[in-house]
Design a protein around this motif. Structure first.
Motif, PDB file in Angstrom:
ATOM      1  N   MET A 152      53.948  38.014  52.220  1.00 50.00           N
ATOM      2  CA  MET A 152      52.344  38.199  51.264  1.00 50.00           C
ATOM      3  C   MET A 152      51.470  38.349  52.080  1.00 50.00           C
ATOM      4  O   MET A 152      51.479  38.089  53.359  1.00 50.00           O
ATOM      5  N   THR A 153      50.452  38.807  51.291  1.00 51.51           N
ATOM      6  CA  THR A 153      49.019  38.800  52.093  1.00 51.51           C
ATOM      7  C   THR A 153      47.962  38.224  51.070  1.00 51.51           C
ATOM      8  O   THR A 153      48.242  38.252  49.800  1.00 51.51           O
ATOM      9  N   LEU A 154      46.700  38.187  51.625  1.00 47.55           N
ATOM     10  CA  LEU A 154      45.562  37.732  50.855  1.00 47.55           C
ATOM     11  C   LEU A 154      44.506  39.107  50.978  1.00 47.55           C
ATOM     12  O   LEU A 154      44.454  39.441  52.089  1.00 47.55           O
ATOM     13  N   LEU A 155      43.923  39.379  49.994  1.00 53.27           N
ATOM     14  CA  LEU A 155      42.956  40.451  49.946  1.00 53.27           C
ATOM     15  C   LEU A 155      41.613  39.871  49.183  1.00 53.27           C
ATOM     16  O   LEU A 155      41.536  39.243  48.451  1.00 53.27           O
ATOM     17  N   PRO A 156      40.494  40.720  49.797  1.00 51.04           N
ATOM     18  CA  PRO A 156      39.340  40.538  49.252  1.00 51.04           C
ATOM     19  C   PRO A 156      39.480  41.205  47.557  1.00 51.04           C
ATOM     20  O   PRO A 156      40.194  42.124  47.701  1.00 51.04           O
ATOM     21  N   TYR A 157      38.872  40.631  46.766  1.00 49.29           N
ATOM     22  CA  TYR A 157      38.991  40.955  45.133  1.00 49.29           C
ATOM     23  C   TYR A 157      38.846  42.598  45.206  1.00 49.29           C
ATOM     24  O   TYR A 157      39.577  43.262  44.420  1.00 49.29           O
ATOM     25  N   LEU A 158      37.528  43.219  45.654  1.00 50.38           N
ATOM     26  CA  LEU A 158      37.375  44.647  45.457  1.00 50.38           C
ATOM     27  C   LEU A 158      38.332  45.529  46.304  1.00 50.38           C
ATOM     28  O   LEU A 158      38.604  46.504  45.781  1.00 50.38           O
ATOM     29  N   HIS A 159      39.266  44.904  47.261  1.00 45.74           N
ATOM     30  CA  HIS A 159      40.330  45.890  47.707  1.00 45.74           C
ATOM     31  C   HIS A 159      41.465  46.141  46.637  1.00 45.74           C
ATOM     32  O   HIS A 159      42.196  46.859  46.773  1.00 45.74           O
ATOM     33  N   THR A 160      41.610  45.104  45.940  1.00 49.29           N
ATOM     34  CA  THR A 160      42.527  45.155  44.775  1.00 49.29           C
ATOM     35  C   THR A 160      42.217  46.337  43.677  1.00 49.29           C
ATOM     36  O   THR A 160      43.187  46.828  43.186  1.00 49.29           O
ATOM     37  N   GLY A 194      45.776  37.110  46.011  1.00 48.64           N
ATOM     38  CA  GLY A 194      47.328  36.953  46.563  1.00 48.64           C
ATOM     39  C   GLY A 194      47.863  38.453  46.184  1.00 48.64           C
ATOM     40  O   GLY A 194      47.834  38.693  45.141  1.00 48.64           O
ATOM     41  N   TYR A 195      48.521  38.830  47.156  1.00 44.89           N
ATOM     42  CA  TYR A 195      49.266  40.258  46.903  1.00 44.89           C
ATOM     43  C   TYR A 195      50.533  39.743  47.353  1.00 44.89           C
ATOM     44  O   TYR A 195      51.075  39.488  48.465  1.00 44.89           O
ATOM     45  N   ILE A 196      51.334  39.343  46.226  1.00 43.98           N
ATOM     46  CA  ILE A 196      52.674  38.686  46.453  1.00 43.98           C
ATOM     47  C   ILE A 196      53.892  39.700  45.548  1.00 43.98           C
ATOM     48  O   ILE A 196      53.837  39.777  44.343  1.00 43.98           O
ATOM     49  N   HIS A 207      49.635  46.529  40.969  1.00 39.54           N
ATOM     50  CA  HIS A 207      49.030  45.437  40.341  1.00 39.54           C
ATOM     51  C   HIS A 207      49.717  44.225  39.657  1.00 39.54           C
ATOM     52  O   HIS A 207      49.127  43.312  39.657  1.00 39.54           O
ATOM     53  N   ALA A 208      50.971  44.748  39.558  1.00 34.22           N
ATOM     54  CA  ALA A 208      52.021  43.466  39.034  1.00 34.22           C
ATOM     55  C   ALA A 208      51.926  42.466  39.928  1.00 34.22           C
ATOM     56  O   ALA A 208      52.650  41.479  39.765  1.00 34.22           O
ATOM     57  N   ASN A 209      51.820  42.953  41.169  1.00 36.85           N
ATOM     58  CA  ASN A 209      52.042  41.988  42.532  1.00 36.85           C
ATOM     59  C   ASN A 209      50.617  40.997  42.670  1.00 36.85           C
ATOM     60  O   ASN A 209      50.711  40.414  43.703  1.00 36.85           O
ATOM     61  N   ILE A 210      49.687  41.346  42.103  1.00 37.97           N
ATOM     62  CA  ILE A 210      48.243  40.553  42.324  1.00 37.97           C
ATOM     63  C   ILE A 210      48.519  39.295  41.682  1.00 37.97           C
ATOM     64  O   ILE A 210      48.984  39.048  40.384  1.00 37.97           O
ATOM     65  N   ARG A 211      47.739  38.303  42.209  1.00 42.70           N
ATOM     66  CA  ARG A 211      47.809  36.879  41.783  1.00 42.70           C
ATOM     67  C   ARG A 211      46.604  36.221  42.042  1.00 42.70           C
ATOM     68  O   ARG A 211      46.361  35.999  43.130  1.00 42.70           O
ATOM     69  N   MET A 212      45.747  35.658  41.155  1.00 42.07           N
ATOM     70  CA  MET A 212      44.472  35.034  41.351  1.00 42.07           C
ATOM     71  C   MET A 212      44.878  33.624  41.617  1.00 42.07           C
ATOM     72  O   MET A 212      45.981  32.993  41.266  1.00 42.07           O
ATOM     73  N   PHE A 213      43.968  32.963  42.253  1.00 42.16           N
ATOM     74  CA  PHE A 213      44.085  31.470  42.203  1.00 42.16           C
ATOM     75  C   PHE A 213      43.360  30.946  41.347  1.00 42.16           C
ATOM     76  O   PHE A 213      42.769  31.164  40.185  1.00 42.16           O
ATOM     77  N   GLN A 214      44.175  29.494  40.924  1.00 39.63           N
ATOM     78  CA  GLN A 214      43.612  28.607  39.913  1.00 39.63           C
ATOM     79  C   GLN A 214      42.045  28.194  40.168  1.00 39.63           C
ATOM     80  O   GLN A 214      41.715  28.456  41.564  1.00 39.63           O
ATOM     81  N   GLU A 215      41.183  28.021  39.368  1.00 37.45           N
ATOM     82  CA  GLU A 215      39.796  27.820  39.756  1.00 37.45           C
ATOM     83  C   GLU A 215      39.709  26.504  40.263  1.00 37.45           C
ATOM     84  O   GLU A 215      40.433  25.509  39.847  1.00 37.45           O
ATOM     85  N   PRO A 216      38.724  26.202  40.904  1.00 40.63           N
ATOM     86  CA  PRO A 216      37.633  27.397  41.477  1.00 40.63           C
ATOM     87  C   PRO A 216      38.320  28.454  42.392  1.00 40.63           C
ATOM     88  O   PRO A 216      39.087  27.894  43.247  1.00 40.63           O
TER      89      PRO A 216
END
Length: 314
Positions: A240-248, A167-169, A256-265
């Motif tokens: 907000m938007t969603l990005l593939p990890y490599l684009h981050t 997530g880019y939030i 980078h402070a706007n990047i949010r990972m998802f809870q696993e899985p």
């Protein structure tokens, strides 16, 4: 009947024009026309309806073209067998890459591959998944890098890596304060999406299990072909938007402070090397796989992932 004549038939079937087909196979137009006419006389059928503009296949011609592709592929396999026996890794190799993978993965492996396999002449083309599948089946591509699983009977898939959705939030968004986000937190009405044709958009729709439904409070609708555009719009407070990890990895340090990972899985896409079941040029396909595997391990270490289908399920 010769393999050369069948190559000519396939070229005309593709371009629906004798002049363009002749240019494709590097002969004069009269030579190509004469060879196809000889084949038609030998078979005592018309392969092409020359009265139509552009030229069209006859009903019998369509069946002949289908079989011609099989014969040409099998003839190519003979040279391929010899090359593999000799350990030769070289020649023209046509590779398709989907747009959401091209800018991140290509710079990671291309230089290494060129140095290791200088006899391979790579011809790389950026294509959407639908065009990639069509060109693989028609023999215009040797392989491609795309999001999978596609589950197509004539296409084989070798998984290269799993790439998490991120997530880019931006600040001010309702989810910015969260350390990690959940799929249930997402609302399609405030997610900036890629335009139609991108399998990453279809993956997001599958992830959210819904279509975008404009509401009364929508001030605009935008679907972009660029992750960079969506990040800039998010920075302006437009969602907000969603990005593939490599684009981050290419984001500015301040972003980078706007990047949010998802809870696993972690929801993720599966990226694979795909190719026709005929398995031609497997020595080059394997060289590509090994080269990419060698560089990707250090970039993506996520294992606990949930694969999201790249095919939109309405």
């Amino acid at each position: 009947m010769t393999i050369t004549q069948l190559h000519y038939v396939l070229a005309v079937a593709e371009h629906q024009n004798f002049t363009k087909a002749a240019q494709k196979v590097f002969v004069t137009q009269p030579t190509l026309s004469m060879q196809i006419q000889k084949l038609e006389e030998e078979l005592d059928v018309l392969i092409f309806d020359r009265s139509k503009k552009p030229i069209e296949l006859t009903e019998t011609g369509r069946k002949i073209v289908s079989q011609a592709r099989n014969i040409v592929n099998e003839s190519d396999r003979i040279k391929d067998i010899v090359d593999q026996q000799k350990g030769f890794v070289g020649g023209l190799f046509r590779l398709g890459v989907i747009p959401t993978v091209m800018p991140t993965l290509l710079p990671m492996f291309l230089n290494n591959f060129i140095k290791r396999y200088p006899k391979v002449k790579l011809k790389i083309e950026e294509l959407h998944t639908e065009a990639i599948i069509e060109q693989l089946q028609d023999g215009h591509l040797d392989a491609a890098i795309a999001a999978t699983p596609l589950d197509l009977p004539n296409i084989k898939e070798q998984v290269l890596y799993y790439e998490p959705f991120v997530g880019y939030i931006p600040q001010g968004h309702r989810l910015h304060r969260m350390e990690k986000i959940k799929v249930d937190d997402l609302d399609l009405d405030d997610i900036l999406l890629l335009e139609d044709g991108h399998c990453f958009k279809d993956g997001i729709l599958n992830l959210c299990k819904a279509n975008r439904t404009p509401g009364e409070n929508d001030h605009f609708q935008l679907e972009s072909g660029s992750f960079e555009t969506m990040v800039k719009l998010a920075n302006e407070g437009l969602g907000m938007t969603l990005l593939p990890y490599l684009h981050t990895l290419d984001l500015k340090e301040s972003e980078h402070a706007n990047i949010r990972m998802f809870q696993e899985p972690n929801p993720a896409r599966e990226v694979s090397l795909i190719y026709n079941k005929s398995e031609l040029k497997m020595q080059i396909i394997e060289a590509l796989r090994q080269t990419i595997a060698g560089v990707i391990k250090g970039a993506i270490a996520y294992q606990n992932v949930q694969i999201i289908s790249p095919v939109h399920k309405k």
